[in-house]
Design a protein around this motif. Structure first.
Motif, PDB file in Angstrom:
ATOM      1  N   THR A 172      -3.370  -0.363   5.894  1.00  0.00           N
ATOM      2  CA  THR A 172      -3.847   0.690   4.721  1.00  0.00           C
ATOM      3  C   THR A 172      -3.743   2.262   5.395  1.00  0.00           C
ATOM      4  N   GLU A 230     -10.632   1.381  -9.168  1.00  0.00           N
ATOM      5  CA  GLU A 230      -9.885   2.258 -10.071  1.00  0.00           C
ATOM      6  C   GLU A 230      -8.847   1.170 -10.706  1.00  0.00           C
ATOM      7  N   GLU A 231      -8.326   0.239 -10.082  1.00  0.00           N
ATOM      8  CA  GLU A 231      -7.249  -0.802 -10.725  1.00  0.00           C
ATOM      9  C   GLU A 231      -8.020  -2.093 -11.027  1.00  0.00           C
ATOM     10  N   TYR A 278       2.810   1.670  -3.440  1.00  0.00           N
ATOM     11  CA  TYR A 278       1.633   1.942  -4.515  1.00  0.00           C
ATOM     12  C   TYR A 278       1.251   3.588  -4.327  1.00  0.00           C
ATOM     13  N   CYS A 279       0.901   3.901  -3.155  1.00  0.00           N
ATOM     14  CA  CYS A 279       0.551   5.475  -2.966  1.00  0.00           C
ATOM     15  C   CYS A 279       1.777   6.243  -3.420  1.00  0.00           C
ATOM     16  N   LEU A 295      -2.765  -5.149  -6.686  1.00  0.00           N
ATOM     17  CA  LEU A 295      -1.915  -3.729  -6.012  1.00  0.00           C
ATOM     18  C   LEU A 295      -0.458  -3.809  -6.546  1.00  0.00           C
ATOM     19  N   LYS A 345       2.533   5.995  -7.241  1.00  0.00           N
ATOM     20  CA  LYS A 345       1.157   6.840  -7.968  1.00  0.00           C
ATOM     21  C   LYS A 345       1.452   8.440  -7.867  1.00  0.00           C
ATOM     22  N   ILE A 359      -9.691   1.623  -4.601  1.00  0.00           N
ATOM     23  CA  ILE A 359      -8.611   1.094  -5.380  1.00  0.00           C
ATOM     24  C   ILE A 359      -8.890  -0.130  -6.243  1.00  0.00           C
ATOM     25  N   THR A 392       0.931  -1.112   0.061  1.00  0.00           N
ATOM     26  CA  THR A 392      -0.053  -0.093  -0.066  1.00  0.00           C
ATOM     27  C   THR A 392       1.023   1.221   0.048  1.00  0.00           C
TER      28      THR A 392
END
Length: 526
Positions: free
Chosen positions: A386, A123-124, A54-55, A197, A58, A120, A51
């Motif tokens: 998260t 979106e993914e 990923y954040c 993810l 991005k 997420i 997580t």
């Protein structure tokens, strides 16, 4: 029953594969094999590490993630994958520690974590069986009705959309019982979520290396498989921090928890969650509770996934109930309250870090400016991790985060001092007892597939006889802070009762905070 032999090739932390691990291919990437440099190095390939990675990716950061096994092969893959704002500690306790306004933020942060995961997934385009479900909190027989009333009142003060019901839906009790309805919880297939993810992280430019162990972590980065990886920021998301010798380990304690997954005919139960309030008569400060949910399985059956029977790691003997017998107790409880199942198909155990004041430690490691940790997730790892991923991403990007102070790893919670004294006293007693006692006197007492602690003069040895009859022996002293290890006959590991480090039968470290393997010791097989 799940295949215990898959453990070696999938590099997980026990001999029992969870349903999640058994139903997907191992999430493996190439090994790190060269020196590198990056903006952020994330250590740990569970939900917390992924997580965060990923954040950050991005947001435009260059990120490298390393994992010493495969993605999710540690404690994330051993969860029951409940995504809940109904916490495993009572909100009225959290309010007594932190006050009303901060506790409102705690509740809000967990609700937002569920929303984040749901967003997420959409979106993914992650196919992971995500569902919103109801959750039901009811009394353990040892608890008092006024405590359930107090928890309901606390949730109302916090603005949570709870209701008091006067029957527990789809739960067979001995009599009509009250429960608190927590609507809008979440559930998913954790390994499918991790895969999605990871794919998204790579799409945003991230790099993943599995079978890549980190060591020598400092402000400049870390060594990974012996190669230096330089980084401006380092995130340690390894369940128990491996970059810290002592500080965080005075604020949390390792517990083992057990899970059985049984087939039930489709349509017999709704997709939902059930939790009791925990055994108030338990000797453990983290009052063990039962937690149950339903997961799609095949065309004809669902899996009822039931967990509980927790104890401090390496201390099952303190209750005279060995690790391997805990499944029978859990199955008995499950059958009594959900008497619909056809057969047991999976069993596994996992390790949970219980913080002293109910909340995870998310943010800068105490004393460091550019090293961050995610730990102390208790029974709410999906949401705590998260929250941590988003929080640390904000800190590294120089953004304010509403929850930074609440989850600050440097915080002190003085009202939790009684529990601290109790835990430290228990630890000291256990350490003294273990230095005096031993399981066996001679290696010849061991049968194939058995392990034990043996004394040899003033030394404590961890000995194991494999299925071929060969004897393996190592020091039984944990290299972290000197605890005497205990044999875990269920997961075939040597576990430290002080801080939860765990080692394979040949002495390889599989759970921190220890970062080195056990020292090999030659013992004559006689």
């Amino acid at each position: 029953m799940n295949n215990p032999e898959k453990i070696n090739e999938d590099k997980t932390s026990g001999v029992h594969n969870s349903y999640w691990m058994d139903s997907v291919e191992p999430l493996s990437f190439k090994k790190l094999s060269a020196e590198m440099a990056t903006d952020v190095l994330v250590i740990g390939g569970g939900i917390g590490g992924l997580t965060t990675a990923y954040c950050l990716a991005k947001s435009g950061k260059k990120v490298i993630l390393v994992e010493d096994g495969f993605l999710g092969s540690g404690e994330t893959g051993r969860t029951t994958a409940q995504i809940a704002y109904a916490l495993d500690d009572r909100y009225y306790d959290i309010e007594s520690y932190f006050g009303l306004e901060k506790t409102k933020k705690v509740a809000q942060s967990h609700k937002e974590a569920i929303d984040f995961i749901e967003r997420i997934v959409k979106e993914e385009n992650i196919d992971c069986n995500f569902k919103r479900v109801n959750g039901y909190l009811f009394l353990d027989p040892s608890d008092k009705e006024e405590n359930l009333d107090e928890e309901f009142e606390a949730t109302q003060r916090l603005g949570l959309p709870t209701e008091m019901l006067y029957d527990i839906p789809d739960f067979i009790g001995e009599y009509r019982e009250k429960c608190i309805l927590f609507p809008g919880q979440g559930q998913f297939h954790i390994m499918k979520y991790l895969k999605g993810l990871a794919d998204a992280f790579v799409k945003y430019g991230g790099e993943i290396y599995t079978e890549s162990r980190a060591s020598d972590i400092d402000k400049n980065g870390a060594k990974v498989n012996g190669f230096q990886v330089k980084a401006n920021h380092i995130v340690v998301a390894t369940n128990s921090p491996i970059n810290d010798i002592l500080t965080m380990h005075t604020k949390q304690w390792a517990y083992r928890t057990y899970v059985v997954a049984v087939k039930v005919p489709k349509g017999k139960l709704p997709y939902a969650m059930w939790w009791d309030t925990g055994n108030q008569e338990s000797k453990w400060n983290a009052k063990p509770y039962h937690y149950v949910r339903l997961e799609p399985f095949d065309d004809e059956n669902d899996l009822l996934i039931s967990g509980g029977e927790d104890h401090k790691t390496g201390q099952a003997d303190e209750e005279n109930l060995p690790e391997e017998h805990r499944y029978a107790s859990l199955l008995s409880w499950t059958k009594r309250h959900f008497p619909y199942f056809i057969e047991i198909v999976y069993k596994w155990s996992g390790q949970v870090m219980e913080p002293i004041d109910c909340l995870a430690f998310l943010g800068k490691n105490p004393g460091d400016e550019n090293i961050y940790i995610i730990t102390g997730d208790s029974g709410n790892g999906m949401t705590h991790c998260t929250i941590g991923g988003n929080l640390i991403s904000d800190l590294i990007n120089g953004k304010e985060n509403l929850y930074e102070e609440i989850y600050n790893p440097s915080r002190m919670t003085f009202k939790a001092g009684v529990d601290f004294i109790s835990e430290v006293g228990s630890m000291a007693y256990k350490m003294a007892k273990d230095w005096v006692n031993a399981d066996i006197n001679m290696p010849s007492e061991l049968k194939a597939g058995e392990g034990a602690i043996m004394s040899k003069g003033l030394r404590k040895l961890a000995v194991y006889r494999d299925e071929a009859g060969k004897l393996h022996s190592c020091s039984a002293v944990c290299p972290h802070l000197g605890g005497v290890l205990q044999w875990n006959n269920d997961e075939k590991s040597f576990d430290c009762p002080l801080h939860g480090s765990r080692f394979t039968t040949d002495g390889t470290v599989i759970n921190g905070p220890a970062i080195s393997d056990l020292t090999k010791v030659d013992v004559r097989d006689e």
